[in-house]
Design a protein around this motif. Structure first.
Motif, short mmCIF file in Angstrom:
data_model
loop_
_atom_site.label_atom_id
_atom_site.label_comp_id
_atom_site.label_asym_id
_atom_site.label_seq_id
_atom_site.Cartn_x
_atom_site.Cartn_y
_atom_site.Cartn_z
N SER A 1 -4.53 -4.35 5.99
CA SER A 1 -4.65 -5.50 6.88
C SER A 1 -3.71 -5.28 8.05
O SER A 1 -2.81 -4.42 7.99
CB SER A 1 -4.29 -6.79 6.14
OG SER A 1 -2.89 -6.84 5.94
N ALA A 2 -3.88 -6.08 9.11
CA ALA A 2 -2.99 -5.94 10.28
C ALA A 2 -1.54 -6.08 9.85
O ALA A 2 -0.67 -5.31 10.26
CB ALA A 2 -3.35 -7.00 11.32
N GLY A 3 -1.25 -7.06 8.99
CA GLY A 3 0.12 -7.31 8.56
C GLY A 3 0.70 -6.14 7.76
O GLY A 3 1.89 -5.85 7.86
N GLU A 4 -0.15 -5.48 6.99
CA GLU A 4 0.34 -4.33 6.22
C GLU A 4 0.66 -3.15 7.15
O GLU A 4 1.51 -2.33 6.85
CB GLU A 4 -0.69 -3.92 5.17
CG GLU A 4 -0.79 -4.91 4.02
CD GLU A 4 -1.97 -4.65 3.10
OE1 GLU A 4 -1.87 -4.96 1.90
OE2 GLU A 4 -3.03 -4.17 3.58
N ILE A 5 -0.02 -3.10 8.28
CA ILE A 5 0.28 -2.05 9.27
C ILE A 5 1.58 -2.41 10.00
O ILE A 5 2.50 -1.60 10.12
CB ILE A 5 -0.89 -1.89 10.27
CG1 ILE A 5 -2.17 -1.48 9.53
CG2 ILE A 5 -0.53 -0.87 11.35
CD1 ILE A 5 -3.44 -1.47 10.40
N VAL A 6 1.66 -3.66 10.43
CA VAL A 6 2.84 -4.12 11.18
C VAL A 6 4.11 -3.98 10.33
O VAL A 6 5.16 -3.55 10.81
CB VAL A 6 2.64 -5.61 11.59
CG1 VAL A 6 3.94 -6.24 12.08
CG2 VAL A 6 1.55 -5.71 12.66
N GLU A 7 3.98 -4.30 9.06
CA GLU A 7 5.16 -4.31 8.18
C GLU A 7 5.79 -2.92 8.03
O GLU A 7 7.00 -2.80 7.85
CB GLU A 7 4.78 -4.90 6.82
CG GLU A 7 5.92 -5.11 5.86
CD GLU A 7 6.98 -6.13 6.33
OE1 GLU A 7 6.85 -6.68 7.44
OE2 GLU A 7 7.95 -6.35 5.58
N ASN B 1 -11.16 1.23 10.75
CA ASN B 1 -10.57 -0.08 10.39
C ASN B 1 -10.18 -0.76 11.70
O ASN B 1 -9.07 -1.26 11.88
CB ASN B 1 -9.34 0.16 9.49
CG ASN B 1 -8.71 -1.14 9.00
OD1 ASN B 1 -9.33 -2.20 9.05
ND2 ASN B 1 -7.47 -1.06 8.53
N LEU B 2 -11.15 -0.75 12.61
CA LEU B 2 -10.85 -1.09 14.01
C LEU B 2 -10.27 -2.50 14.19
O LEU B 2 -9.30 -2.68 14.93
CB LEU B 2 -12.12 -0.91 14.87
CG LEU B 2 -11.92 -1.01 16.37
CD1 LEU B 2 -10.96 0.05 16.87
CD2 LEU B 2 -13.25 -0.88 17.11
N ASP B 3 -10.87 -3.50 13.52
CA ASP B 3 -10.42 -4.88 13.79
C ASP B 3 -8.95 -5.08 13.41
O ASP B 3 -8.17 -5.63 14.19
CB ASP B 3 -11.30 -5.89 13.04
CG ASP B 3 -12.71 -5.91 13.63
OD1 ASP B 3 -12.89 -5.41 14.76
OD2 ASP B 3 -13.64 -6.37 12.93
N ALA B 4 -8.59 -4.60 12.20
CA ALA B 4 -7.19 -4.77 11.77
C ALA B 4 -6.25 -3.94 12.65
O ALA B 4 -5.16 -4.39 13.00
CB ALA B 4 -7.03 -4.36 10.30
N VAL B 5 -6.70 -2.75 13.03
CA VAL B 5 -5.85 -1.90 13.87
C VAL B 5 -5.62 -2.55 15.23
O VAL B 5 -4.48 -2.64 15.71
CB VAL B 5 -6.45 -0.47 14.00
CG1 VAL B 5 -5.82 0.29 15.16
CG2 VAL B 5 -6.25 0.30 12.70
N VAL B 6 -6.68 -3.06 15.83
CA VAL B 6 -6.53 -3.70 17.15
C VAL B 6 -5.63 -4.93 17.05
O VAL B 6 -4.79 -5.17 17.91
CB VAL B 6 -7.92 -4.05 17.75
CG1 VAL B 6 -7.78 -5.01 18.92
CG2 VAL B 6 -8.64 -2.78 18.16
N LYS B 7 -5.78 -5.67 15.96
CA LYS B 7 -4.91 -6.84 15.78
C LYS B 7 -3.46 -6.39 15.67
O LYS B 7 -2.56 -6.99 16.29
CB LYS B 7 -5.33 -7.61 14.54
CG LYS B 7 -4.75 -9.00 14.48
CD LYS B 7 -5.38 -9.83 13.39
CE LYS B 7 -4.94 -11.27 13.53
NZ LYS B 7 -5.31 -12.09 12.38
N SER B 8 -3.22 -5.31 14.93
CA SER B 8 -1.82 -4.83 14.80
C SER B 8 -1.29 -4.37 16.15
O SER B 8 -0.14 -4.63 16.49
CB SER B 8 -1.71 -3.73 13.75
OG SER B 8 -2.35 -2.54 14.15
#
Ligand code: SAH
Ligand code: SF4
Length: 356
Positions: free
Chosen positions: A139-145, A175-182
């Motif tokens: 998820s975006a948060g797992e990338i950001v973290e 995983n474009l949507d989560a990556v773009v959000k991150s």
């Protein structure tokens, strides 16, 4: 299960948490002070802290191991809530800059290499991440973290400049949507403020997704993992080339909006006696004709059980000088963190095999 707070953009939190100045304070605690509990936020009312703690977690990742390389790179293995593991690497590069009086100062430049998926569907023949198959998207948060933990663990001040590369495990455009959000969460100027021109997405070449990303015009840098200059070899190394051949990638790159001071990076993994001959360099030069490109040659990093080998220094340098002498920007990627097996997927593999 609790929601991951880092999955939300600031704008989303502003609609979820009232009054909105509280959401902004929270955002500062998370991205400037790297808070790992709501308890640590004394200027938020106790009732709000309690309600946040019952709804959200701030700790979606657990740090399992850190390995330090001789060159100072640090490789992290994280566990996700469902027991899967992903890697991220902090790379240190010494950068020369100048004091106001003209004297030289040296400063560390931080680059964090992050994962976007657990495993990868693309299945490249040379890649260790591919060997374990695909488990799931992050998820975006797992990338950001990944970045938040690394900044906290290394006491990297919120104001220090950091570069990001989506070059860890997984195919970011899958995983474009989560990556773009991150990307947007990283870039938020009230948060980590990592400008999009300091972020690079590396892709195996999903041409249709490159087009979609290009239309978003985020100002992000693009890196293409090319690795072969003819479709016959590329299909063998990267089966995705059946769906998206070299020409489709070149066309997508030509349409991609590139910052006027930047170039698209073409990564070329050099494998001994597979793609390290001067004929390949020649074809690469003509393929990139008309593109504002730079080439990054990468030594194949061997691991147990692979049929591929690291190329010789002589063939690397010959390949590079063929390109540079004809005006193409071409660098050789230093084997950063080689002694801690910093290539894609290698730390996780050791952990799964019980070697760590
Ligand atoms: N999936 C994306 C991003 C992650 S891979 C992509 O393929 O671009 C990041 C880079 O590591 C890619 O260029 C990939 O080709 C390279 N890589 C994979 N296995 C490697 C190995 N054994 N040695 C050196 N580089 C490797
Ligand atoms: Fe996936 Fe990149 Fe590894 Fe290929 S090199 S399998 S695209 S992570």
């Amino acid at each position: 299960m609790k929601k991951i707070l880092q999955d939300y953009t600031k704008e989303e939190l502003l609609t979820r948490i009232k009054p909105s100045f509280r959401a902004k304070q929270l955002w500062g605690w998370v991205y400037h002070k790297y808070a790992d509990s709501f308890e640590m936020m004394p200027n938020l009312p106790k009732a709000l802290r309690e309600s946040l703690a019952s709804e959200y977690t701030l700790n979606p990742l657990k740090m399992l191991t850190v390995q330090e390389s001789q060159d100072g790179s640090r490789k992290y293995l994280f566990e996700l809530h469902d027991g899967h593991t992903v890697e991220a690497v902090l790379l240190l590069m010494r950068e020369k800059s100048y004091h106001e009086d003209g004297s030289i100062k040296h400063q560390e430049r931080y680059t964090v290499c992050i994962s976007s998926q657990v495993g990868c569907k693309v299945g490249c023949a040379f890649c260790l991440t591919a060997k374990g198959g695909f488990m799931r998207d992050l998820s975006a948060g797992e990338i950001v973290e990944q970045v938040r933990i690394i900044k906290r663990d290394n006491a990297i001040d919120a104001n220090r400049r950091v570069n990001l590369v989506y070059m860890g495990m997984g195919e970011p455009l899958d995983n474009l949507d989560a990556v773009v959000k991150s990307v947007k969460i990283f870039a938020d100027c009230d948060g980590m403020a990592i400008a999009t021109h300091r972020q690079t997405i590396s892709t195996s070449g999903l041409s249709s997704k490159i087009a979609r990303l290009g239309k978003m015009d985020l100002g992000i840098n693009l890196a293409i993992s090319l690795h072969a200059v003819d479709d016959e070899l590329r299909v063998k190394l990267m089966p995705i080339n059946k769906a998206y051949n070299i020409q489709s990638i070149i066309d997508a790159v030509k349409a991609f909006p590139v910052n006027s001071r930047k170039r698209v990076m073409f990564e070329y993994l050099v494998i001994k006696e597979v793609n390290d001959d001067i004929d390949a360099a020649k074809k690469l030069l003509s393929l990139l004709d008309g593109i504002k490109a730079k080439v990054n040659l990468i030594y194949f990093n061997p691991y147990g059980g692979t049929e591929f080998q690291r190329p010789s220094d002589t063939s690397m340098r010959a390949f590079q000088s063929y390109l540079t002498s004809r005006g193409l920007h071409c660098t050789i990627r230093e084997s950063k963190g080689l002694d801690i097996s910093a290539a894609c997927g290698q730390l996780r593999e050791q952990a799964l095999e019980g070697e760590l």
